[in-house]
Design an enzyme around this catalytic site. Structure first.
Site, mmCIF file in Angstrom:
data_model
loop_
_atom_site.group_PDB
_atom_site.id
_atom_site.type_symbol
_atom_site.label_atom_id
_atom_site.label_comp_id
_atom_site.label_asym_id
_atom_site.label_seq_id
_atom_site.Cartn_x
_atom_site.Cartn_y
_atom_site.Cartn_z
ATOM 1 N N THR A 61 -0.558 5.235 8.148
ATOM 2 C CA THR A 61 -2.017 5.229 8.108
ATOM 3 C C THR A 61 -2.590 4.155 9.014
ATOM 4 O O THR A 61 -3.469 4.412 9.848
ATOM 5 C CB THR A 61 -2.517 5.034 6.667
ATOM 6 O OG1 THR A 61 -2.128 6.158 5.869
ATOM 7 C CG2 THR A 61 -4.030 4.898 6.620
ATOM 8 N N ALA A 62 -2.096 2.926 8.873
ATOM 9 C CA ALA A 62 -2.612 1.823 9.691
ATOM 10 C C ALA A 62 -2.306 2.029 11.166
ATOM 11 O O ALA A 62 -3.154 1.761 12.033
ATOM 12 C CB ALA A 62 -2.015 0.499 9.202
ATOM 13 N N GLY A 105 1.948 7.967 4.627
ATOM 14 C CA GLY A 105 2.498 6.690 4.206
ATOM 15 C C GLY A 105 1.563 5.553 4.592
ATOM 16 O O GLY A 105 0.631 5.722 5.386
ATOM 17 N N CYS A 106 1.814 4.374 4.029
ATOM 18 C CA CYS A 106 0.932 3.237 4.290
ATOM 19 C C CYS A 106 1.080 2.711 5.717
ATOM 20 O O CYS A 106 0.077 2.477 6.406
ATOM 21 C CB CYS A 106 1.176 2.124 3.272
ATOM 22 S SG CYS A 106 2.910 1.630 3.076
ATOM 23 N N TYR A 107 2.320 2.549 6.174
ATOM 24 C CA TYR A 107 2.519 2.143 7.569
ATOM 25 C C TYR A 107 1.885 3.157 8.529
ATOM 26 O O TYR A 107 1.124 2.775 9.427
ATOM 27 C CB TYR A 107 4.013 2.022 7.879
ATOM 28 C CG TYR A 107 4.684 0.747 7.433
ATOM 29 C CD1 TYR A 107 4.164 -0.506 7.741
ATOM 30 C CD2 TYR A 107 5.895 0.791 6.731
ATOM 31 C CE1 TYR A 107 4.806 -1.675 7.349
ATOM 32 C CE2 TYR A 107 6.542 -0.368 6.335
ATOM 33 C CZ TYR A 107 6.000 -1.604 6.649
ATOM 34 O OH TYR A 107 6.644 -2.758 6.267
#
Length: 356
Positions: free
Chosen positions: A165-166, A161-163
């Site tokens: 990953t960061a 997911g994007c969250y």
């Protein structure tokens, strides 16, 4: 010269790809990036509502790069692809992937069907019965900076997911090199509105999100178990993680402010991060004192990081920014496809960020 061309992937083999769910933001971003990939032919793009319509009619920015039409999602057509991306709602890939995998097709799921290994945990957070739990053991979590070698031989990849990953990339060096001990990890993360998808929703309408800033799902967000699972796989010590997501009035971007307590004061954090990510083409550790901004990575597959130690104390603050639609979704999926296909990892993904 010939050897260098082969290394860069310019003379490699072509592969055919399919996209299940090409009408949303993530599907559109996959199409934008794959349309200029030198080793890819886009064969099938599905959409139940848009079947029969030209892709460029829904996504005018893709004309004339993509000149095919949407089709109904059918495995009979997708089986002729070398690799299929699922940019569809949760629950779609798990129903279609087994048949594709049996046909020798490589599958990359950009939804959450294969991210969490524990079936009970997955069903609790996603409120569905998982239809192919036996595949969870085969699925590789597609964060190349963590699982590059496994991805190269994978047939099924769960795109992060994007969250996550960061957040994972920001915490990774401190956890992997064993410097955080039993520290408390706090992830205070902001997202652009495109992370919520393209479907109409009152909470993400212009009147609600414009000139506004809000937290949501503070107690329970689906990405929390995904982040914790990945972090726990890095360290043998218990992971004490607090994750708070926020929505900000911008289209693209993830900005994660990460706090790690009880960090050894003798550790030079900037050197640690530069050393840990040396050679990682899509990770940029900024010079001491520099601060990343979401606009610096907009449209690119780069994660930009900076690390700080306020007052030379035992608290570390890491700033991690990505484009949620690229490194947080479509770009990372193509990075995984490159690895799975034997291409140079950066192929089709070297464009810098857009500014302004």
């Amino acid at each position: 010269m010939i050897e260098q061309i082969l290394i860069n992937g310019a003379c490699g083999h072509m592969i055919s790809v399919g996209i299940v769910g090409g009408s949303g933001y993530t599907g559109a971003e996959l199409l934008r990036l794959l349309a200029v990939h030198p080793q890819v032919k886009i064969n099938v793009v599905t959409s139940r509502r848009q079947a029969g319509n030209a892709i460029s009619a829904l996504h005018p920015n893709l004309a004339p790069a993509v000149d095919i039409s949407f089709t109904q999602p059918q495995n009979a057509m997708l089986k002729h692809c070398d690799c299929v991306f699922f940019a569809a709602p949760n629950g779609t890939a798990m129903r279609m992937a087994p048949e594709l995998l049996d046909a020798g097709v490589k599958v990359i799921d950009l939804a959450a069907d294969f991210r969490i290994k524990d079936i009970t945990t997955w069903q609790h957070w996603y409120q569905q019965t998982h239809t192919c739990p036996d595949l969870l053991k085969d699925a590789v979590y597609g964060l190349p900076e963590l699982h590059r070698q496994k991805i190269k031989t994978a047939r099924l990849v769960a795109n992060p997911g994007c969250y996550p990953t960061a957040v994972i990339l920001g915490f990774l060096p401190l956890l992997q090199e064993g410097l955080s001990g039993d520290a408390r990890l706090i992830a205070d993360v902001k997202s652009g509105v495109s992370g919520a998808g393209r479907s109409a929703n009152i909470s993400t309408s212009f009147s609600e999100i414009g000139e506004n800033f809000k937290a949501y799902k503070v107690i329970a967000h689906r990405h929390w178990p995904e982040i914790k699972q990945a972090l726990q796989g890095i360290t043998t010590r218990p992971v004490n993680l607090t994750f708070t997501p926020h929505l900000v009035p911008m289209v693209r971007g993830i900005f994660a402010t990460l706090y790690i307590s009880n960090v050894d004061q003798s550790i030079e954090l900037h050197s640690l991060y530069r050393r840990h990510f040396a050679g990682q083409r899509f990770i940029k550790v900024l010079h001491p004192g520099a601060l990343p901004e979401t606009k610096h990575v907009r449209g690119s597959n780069t994660c930009m990081l900076s690390v700080h130690r306020p007052g030379d104390g035992d608290l570390a603050i890491v700033l991690s920014v990505i484009d949620n639609l690229v490194k947080g979704a479509a770009g990372q999926a193509i990075q995984n496809m490159n690895l799975m296909s034997g291409f140079d990892e950066t192929l089709g993904l070297t464009q810098p960020g857009l500014s302004p």
